[in-house]
Structures are given as structure tokens and as C-alpha cells.
Design an enzyme around this catalytic site. Structure first.
Site, PDB file in Angstrom:
ATOM      1  N   GLU A 119       0.862  -1.192   0.000  1.00  0.00           N
ATOM      2  CA  GLU A 119       0.000   0.000   0.000  1.00  0.00           C
ATOM      3  C   GLU A 119       0.891   1.232   0.000  1.00  0.00           C
ATOM      4  O   GLU A 119       1.815   1.355   0.813  1.00  0.00           O
ATOM      5  CB  GLU A 119      -0.921  -0.004   1.235  1.00  0.00           C
ATOM      6  CG  GLU A 119      -1.863   1.191   1.230  1.00  0.00           C
ATOM      7  CD  GLU A 119      -3.128   0.975   2.062  1.00  0.00           C
ATOM      8  OE1 GLU A 119      -3.402  -0.167   2.461  1.00  0.00           O
ATOM      9  OE2 GLU A 119      -3.835   1.974   2.309  1.00  0.00           O
ATOM     10  N   LYS A 242      -3.993  -0.121  14.097  1.00  0.00           N
ATOM     11  CA  LYS A 242      -4.746   0.991  13.500  1.00  0.00           C
ATOM     12  C   LYS A 242      -6.216   0.689  13.779  1.00  0.00           C
ATOM     13  O   LYS A 242      -6.791  -0.232  13.192  1.00  0.00           O
ATOM     14  CB  LYS A 242      -4.479   1.048  11.988  1.00  0.00           C
ATOM     15  CG  LYS A 242      -5.383   2.002  11.215  1.00  0.00           C
ATOM     16  CD  LYS A 242      -4.973   2.124   9.741  1.00  0.00           C
ATOM     17  CE  LYS A 242      -5.965   2.975   8.961  1.00  0.00           C
ATOM     18  NZ  LYS A 242      -5.563   3.214   7.562  1.00  0.00           N
ATOM     19  N   GLU A 246     -10.351   5.191   9.317  1.00  0.00           N
ATOM     20  CA  GLU A 246     -10.649   4.913   7.907  1.00  0.00           C
ATOM     21  C   GLU A 246     -11.452   3.615   7.750  1.00  0.00           C
ATOM     22  O   GLU A 246     -11.013   2.684   7.091  1.00  0.00           O
ATOM     23  CB  GLU A 246      -9.353   4.903   7.087  1.00  0.00           C
ATOM     24  CG  GLU A 246      -8.612   6.222   7.220  1.00  0.00           C
ATOM     25  CD  GLU A 246      -7.472   6.432   6.250  1.00  0.00           C
ATOM     26  OE1 GLU A 246      -6.745   5.472   6.007  1.00  0.00           O
ATOM     27  OE2 GLU A 246      -7.330   7.564   5.754  1.00  0.00           O
ATOM     28  N   ASP A 325      -2.373  14.462   7.101  1.00  0.00           N
ATOM     29  CA  ASP A 325      -1.882  13.203   6.532  1.00  0.00           C
ATOM     30  C   ASP A 325      -0.687  13.416   5.612  1.00  0.00           C
ATOM     31  O   ASP A 325      -0.844  13.388   4.389  1.00  0.00           O
ATOM     32  CB  ASP A 325      -3.017  12.509   5.761  1.00  0.00           C
ATOM     33  CG  ASP A 325      -2.669  11.069   5.421  1.00  0.00           C
ATOM     34  OD1 ASP A 325      -1.633  10.588   5.899  1.00  0.00           O
ATOM     35  OD2 ASP A 325      -3.435  10.446   4.678  1.00  0.00           O
ATOM     36  N   GLU A 353       3.932   9.169  -0.727  1.00  0.00           N
ATOM     37  CA  GLU A 353       2.522   9.097  -1.129  1.00  0.00           C
ATOM     38  C   GLU A 353       2.015  10.415  -1.724  1.00  0.00           C
ATOM     39  O   GLU A 353       1.414  10.435  -2.789  1.00  0.00           O
ATOM     40  CB  GLU A 353       1.651   8.705   0.073  1.00  0.00           C
ATOM     41  CG  GLU A 353       0.174   8.699  -0.252  1.00  0.00           C
ATOM     42  CD  GLU A 353      -0.705   8.258   0.914  1.00  0.00           C
ATOM     43  OE1 GLU A 353      -0.171   7.856   1.965  1.00  0.00           O
ATOM     44  OE2 GLU A 353      -1.936   8.319   0.762  1.00  0.00           O
TER      45      GLU A 353
HETATM   46  C1  GCV Z   1      -2.352   2.454   5.475  1.00  0.00           C
HETATM   47  C2  GCV Z   1      -3.540   7.477   4.341  1.00  0.00           C
HETATM   48  C3  GCV Z   1      -3.188   6.558   3.207  1.00  0.00           C
HETATM   49  C4  GCV Z   1      -3.620   5.130   3.491  1.00  0.00           C
HETATM   50  C5  GCV Z   1      -3.000   4.684   4.813  1.00  0.00           C
HETATM   51  C6  GCV Z   1      -3.431   5.652   5.907  1.00  0.00           C
HETATM   52  C7  GCV Z   1      -2.808   5.319   7.249  1.00  0.00           C
HETATM   53  O1  GCV Z   1      -4.907   7.638   4.423  1.00  0.00           O
HETATM   54  O2  GCV Z   1      -3.754   7.027   2.026  1.00  0.00           O
HETATM   55  O3  GCV Z   1      -3.187   4.328   2.422  1.00  0.00           O
HETATM   56  O4  GCV Z   1      -3.379   3.362   5.131  1.00  0.00           O
HETATM   57  O5  GCV Z   1      -3.034   6.949   5.556  1.00  0.00           O
HETATM   58  O6  GCV Z   1      -1.833   5.970   7.596  1.00  0.00           O
HETATM   59  O7  GCV Z   1      -3.306   4.454   7.933  1.00  0.00           O
END
Ligand code: GCV
Length: 630
Positions: A119, A242, A246, A325, A353
Site C-alpha cells: 500500500e 490501527k 478509515e 496526513d 505518497e
Molecule cells: C495504510 C492514508 C493513506 C492510506 C494509509 C493511511 C494510514 O490515508 O492514504 O493508504 O493506510 O493513511 O496511515 O493508515
């Protein structure tokens, strides 16, 4: 040998050096890494209780060097420290150097999925996973362990924080058998494993009906899971969670606090000295864009600050450096420093990212320097917290199975810088970037323009991106390339609220009140437009395009100018790189040249999309009369 990782591999083969010391892995590693080095000194090793754990000294005289380690890990770091010293052209006579890490947890999180994908990964496939289970190339994994150890990384998680059903199986006997083999590879390099766990493991793995942390059966599940895990991996560093983030399950959804969620696992890990790393990345991801009261950056503080002091001793809350973020420019999370009765980990993202996908050049050391310098109070900055409340520094890895580990050869410097700055946050971006250039391409003063270009790269990227800290003008999902309104009417809480007159969010007391989450000194700095750092003006204030910045330019003209400049400066990067061709290997030259051309396309697209957007919103042309595509 895989591609470029010159910093720890030597290619000038000569005879093996004379090495002596206690039989241990560090001694073997010393023979290994020095065997290729021309004119290697005679090296002796010893361990001394007088030094702290992981610390080392190097004492040299002519052709002899003595390495003393506080423990075997210290010796290992001393071996790499000596190699780096010599490769950077350091002298051996009168060598007398002591090193100890500022923080004893220097961690990489891999967001690797069981199917082998990563990811937010931009460097190929996972080094740890294949076809639904742990799977790897052993030589390569060992090489990776050496790479990480050489820069002082001492803990890694190997599965994504977004744990899926297969990832959750790591807690089963089968999963643990596989993972124990990975731990065996990393153990001699002083690197411990962390397992990312699913909040619903009691249901998915344990077959229970609930994951409620106050349920006795759930507590028993975690106790049993911990006992099982430590049977296979007695030195596991702990778990990473986590939760409530989300769309993932978590204690809040069950009416419990984050502390209740973390502490039940902490109690299970405590007998084994294990730690639960509990991420603070919690916010409402179902926001209605018309709702101007909910403010995403406020969320983590609202959840966690009232729980300061309520977490067990072996809980470390893991805080992203910014409150939103990993954007190009954000203030620091107000949790950093505020949670003074709670252990904290500062989380960075090396994976690019939002910062160019390891296609665009982006020097993160410069970015992290800013994070360290962010004030906590009038007298203290974030760097001062490290080794105190902040007793772990974590980063999301930028590595994968690409030949050069990081996709972009120059992105390797970000991995290197992370290790070095986690070990010693007082190191500057210029120092660590110079070190990496030196260790990778050799000591060539003609490469000075490369250093300048790398140090400038964050500013250049920022110029062609979203302006003045507002962030989020990226293409949804992929997060590469511009889409000004891509997230504007979505549920993620990431709005710039541009209309034909103004842009930005008022986060002061007259707006969302976010600034009140900081110490009064920092709050006042951000509240006042005059003292708010200009590069974060739109994060904290809503401003008309006609307002004048310190340079005398209007906000709109600033947007136009920076976007033209940013794209032009990428053209300059290409020229600089071409001018260095004769000092670089063909392979290194070509791979970076190819990325720079892709960056040029991206930068021009950002320039045109952003400038067009604001021109069409405002109807006000560029004062310099440059062409704006519309
Ligand atoms: C692993 C952001 C990223 C997600 C990531 C998330 C996180 O939203 O786009 O891909 O997920 O951060 O840090 O948990």
C-alpha cells in the site's frame, strides 16, 4: 548484490583485514563488510558495560582501530560507523569518536499486503510476502536487514496496518512459524519484529462474537495470543494497531475509549516486555463537505488528549507528524508534546505518497528538519521531546523489491536520512544528504550541484503543488498529479474551500478553533496572520486572492509565480543532472534521468492545472502575461 546500495557494500576488493574480538555476529559482520575495502585497518572489538546499550566508540591510531560497544548491538553499529567513516574519507590517526542513539526505538513500518502488493508502495513488490503468505528471497532479505541495520533501524513491522483477513492469520500457529523465520534473519542485525494486528482479531482469529476490550473473553484471547506469539518469537517488539481509523473497527465504535482498547492488549504483552504501538490517525471519514464545524485536524487531539495519563506503561501512541496526513506542508500534530503523561512515537512517511511517488525528487530530510524545529512552547521544540516523551521514531518505509530498493535511486537518500536522523535528530539535512551522496557516488567535490539540487527539491515540489499549506489538490486515490477539486466535495474532510474571492480555512478562534489545541505560544503564532509562517497561511487562515504577502505580491500572483517557477526549476534539475553525467555510472545516470523526465511532465501538469483553475475562478490574469492554459 542488488543494484545500488553502495553505502553498505564495498566494491574495491582486496585482502581480508585482520579482525579480532569476541566471537559474535558483529565480528562476523566486521569481516564481511571490510573484506572488500582497500587498505582496511586492523580492527579489534570489545564490549564494555561503561557504555550505554547500542552505543560505541571508535579509537584509531595509524592502521589500528579499536571498536568498543555498549553491547553487541553497539559493536555492530560501531562496525558500520567505522566503514562509513573510512568511506567518507575520514582519517584513522587520532580517531576518537563516541556515538549513542538519541532514542532507542528506530522503527520502519512496512505497509505490505499478503498478496505481495505494498500500500502506497512505489518500489515494486513486498520483500516479505508472496501469494497470500510470508515468502521471500533469503539472500535479498539478509541484504535488506544489513541495509537497515547499517543506519540504525532496530524494529520493523512487516504487514500493513490495514490488516486484512490473511494478515490477521499471523497470530495463528501457521502464521507465526513463517514469521519466526523472518525474525531469525533480522535478529543478528539487532532488528526486532512488530506485528500489525487487527482490532477484530478476537473475532477473526479467536472465533469470538465480539472484540470489546472490556469483555473477559477478549482479554483472554489477547493473553493467549501473546503467549503463543512469544513462544515463536521470544524477542518480538510488540504489536501495532490501527483502530477506529478509515472504516476500521475499534473501541470507539463499541463505546469504549482508545485507552481501554490499548490497555487490554498492553496487559497481555507486558509479561513479555512487549509494547503496543497504538496509532492516533483517527478522524471522521464520512464528513459532509457542507459541514464547516467538523475540522479533520482537530480529531486526533480530541480523541486522545483527554486520555493523557490513562495508558498503560507499555503503550506507545503513534502520532503522524502532521494533524492531517503527510502533506507537503502541515503544522505538527498538537498531540506532540501535549501528551506529557503518555509515551509517544513520532511517525513519518518515507514512502512518497503525497510527495511524488518516488518519481519526483523530494528530499525528506529537509522536511523532517522542519518537523523537528516546530515549536512546542517558547522554549522547547519537537527535537527536544525526542528521547523524552517521544521515545520512538517511526517511518512508513519506501522500499520494495525494485533493484535499487526505492524505485528512484535518489529516494534511497530518504531511507538513509531517516535512519541517521532517528539516531541523531541534531544532524542537518545537508549533513545526511551529503553523507549519502558521498557513500553512494564517492568523494567527488564535482557532485556539489547534486547536493544543492537534492536540498532544494522539497521547495521546488512545494512550489508546483497546492499553495501555502492548504494541501490535498491531488488526484483522489492515487495521490499523484493535480486535481484541485478532487477531494473538495468528498467525505474525507480535506477541503480548501476556494471560491472566486478567497481560499483557505480559518482555524483560529474565529473559525474552527483548531489553534487552541497548541500551547498558547504556538497558538498565538498561528492565530496572527503576521506571525503565522507564510508557507502555512492557508492552513490557518481564509484569505482573499487580493491580499498582499510579505513580498508585496498578491496571493493570486504568488500562486501563479510559484507554479511557473517550480516547473522551470525541474527543467534546471534535468540540466544539472546532465552536467554530472561524466561523474556517474551509466546505470545511475540513466535511471535518474528517466525519473526526472517524468517529474518534468508532472510539474508542468501541476503548473497548468493549478494556474488555470485560479485564473478561471478569479478572472484575474497573470501580471507577467505568461500563458495560462484554460
Ligand atoms: C495504510 C492514508 C493513506 C492510506 C494509509 C493511511 C494510514 O490515508 O492514504 O493508504 O493506510 O493513511 O496511515 O493508515
Amino acid at each position: 548484490m542488488f543494484g545500488y546500495h553502495a553505502w553498505i557494500q564495498s566494491d574495491k576488493v582486496s585482502s581480508a583485514p585482520t579482525v579480532s574480538g569476541p566471537e559474535c555476529f558483529a565480528l562476523e559482520e566486521c569481516k564481511q563488510v571490510f573484506k572488500g575495502l582497500k587498505d582496511a585497518p586492523n580492527i579489534s572489538l570489545s564490549i564494555s558495560d561503561a557504555l550505554p546499550l547500542e552505543a560505541y566508540t571508535l579509537v584509531g591510531c595509524h592502521d589500528n582501530v579499536h571498536i568498543t560497544g555498549g553491547d553487541e548491538a553497539g559493536l555492530l553499529y560501531g562496525v558500520y560507523g567505522l566503514l562509513f567513516h573510512i568511506r567518507k574519507g575520514g582519517r584513522l590517526d587520532n580517531l576518537n569518536l563516541t556515538e549513542k542513539p538519541a532514542v532507542n526505538r528506530r522503527i520502519l513500518n512496512h505497509w505490505d499486503n499478503p498478496d505481495g502488493s505494498v500500500e502506497r508502495g512505489y518500489a515494486g513488490k513486498s520483500l516479505f510476502w508472496q501469494n497470500g503468505r510470508i515468502g521471500y528471497n533469503l539472500d535479498r532479505l539478509r541484504d535488506y536487514a544489513r541495509l537497515l541495520a547499517s543506519i540504525g533501524i532496530n524494529q520493523i513491522s512487516v504487514n500493513n496496518v490495514n490488516v486484512n483477513a490473511l494478515g490477521a492469520q499471523l497470530l495463528t500457529e501457521d502464521g507465526l512459524k513463517d514469521l519466526a523465520k523472518v525474525a531469525d534473519v533480522f535478529r543478528p542485525f539487532n532488528i526486532k519484529i512488530i506485528i500489525s494486528v487487527h482490532f477484530d482479531s478476537p473475532v477473526i482469529v479467536g472465533g469470538l462474537r465480539t472484540s470489546d476490550p472490556v469483555d473477559e473473553k477478549v482479554a483472554r484471547f489477547w493473553t493467549d495470543a501473546a503467549a503463543r506469539v512469544y513462544r515463536y518469537i521470544p524477542d518480538l517488539a510488540g504489536f501495532l494497531m490501527k483502530a477506529d481509523s478509515e472504516f476500521r473497527s475499534g473501541p470507539t465504535a463499541l463505546g469504549r475509549t482508545q485507552a481501554e482498547g490499548a490497555n487490554v492488549i498492553a496487559k497481555a504483552l507486558a509479561p513479555f516486555n512487549g509494547t503496543i504501538y497504538w496509532r492516533c490517525f483517527i478522524y471522521d471519514c464520512t464528513q459532509d463537505w457542507r459541514d464547516t464545524v467538523t475540522d479533520r485536524p482537530k480529531a486526533a487531539y480530541d480523541y486522545f488528549y483527554p486520555l493523557n495519563g490513562c495508558f498503560d506503561e507499555n503503550v506507545i501512541i503513534q502520532i503522524k507528524n502532521g494533524p492531517v496526513d503527510f502533506q507537503v506542508r502541515e503544522p505538527n500534530s498538537p498531540l506532540l508534546g501535549a501528551m506529557d503523561k503518555t509515551r509517544q512515537a513520532l511517525e513519518f512517511q518515507i514512502a512518497q505518497e503525497y510527495t511524488g511517488h518516488q518519481i519526483d525528487l523530494y528530499n525528506l530530510a529537509v522536511h523532517w528538519e522542519d518537523v523537528f524545529e516546530h515549536p512546542i512552547t517558547e522554549a522547547r521544540n519537537t527535537r527536544d521531546l525526542i528521547g523524552q516523551e517521544v521515545d520512538a521514531i517511526v517511518a512508513v518505509s519506501n522500499t520494495g523489491d525494485d533493484e535499487n530498493w526505492c524505485g528512484h535511486l535518489l529516494a534511497q537518500s530518504n531511507l538513509y536520512a531517516f535512519g541517521r536522523m532517528a539516531w541523531n535528530p541534531a544532524l542537518t539535512a545537508a549533513q545526511v544528504t551529503q553523507e549519502w551522496i558521498h557513500l553512494t557516488f564517492g568523494a567527488n567535490p564535482k557532485l556539489k550541484p547534486l547536493l544543492d539540487m537534492m536540498l532544494k527539491s522539497r521547495d521546488v515540489f512545494e512550489k508546483y503543488n497546492a499553495p501555502l499549506g492548504i494541501g490535498w489538490m491531488v488526484t483522489p486515490h492515487t495521490h499523484y498529479g493535480p486535481d484541485v477539486d478532487g477531494y473538495e466535495f468528498s467525505k474525507w474532510g480535506t477541503y480548501h474551500r476556494a471560491n472566486h474571492e478567497a481560499i483557505g480555512i480559518d482555524r483560529t478562534r474565529t473559525g474552527t478553533g483548531y489553534t487552541a489545541q497548541y500551547h498558547p505560544y504556538v497558538r498565538d503564532m498561528y492565530e496572527n496572520k503576521e506571525t503565522c509562517p507564510e508557507n502555512m497561511l492557508l492552513f490557518f487562515h481564509r484569505l482573499p486572492y487580493s491580499c498582499r504577502l510579505k513580498s508585496g505580491k498578491t496571493l493570486l500572483q504568488y500562486i501563479y509565480d510559484t507554479h511557473f517557477e517550480g516547473a522551470d526549476e525541474v527543467d534546471d534539475f534535468i540540466k544539472t543532472w546532465e552536467s554530472l553525467k561524466e561523474y556517474l555510472s551509466e546505470e545511475a545516470y540513466t535511471t535518474v534521468a528517466e525519473r526526472l523526465l517524468r517529474q518534468q511532465v508532472n510539474a508542468r501538469q501541476w503548473r497548468d492545472v493549478i494556474n488555470t483553475y485560479f485564473y478561471r475562478k478569479t478572472g484575474i490574469p497573470d501580471e507577467a502575461g505568461r500563458k495560462i492554459y484554460c
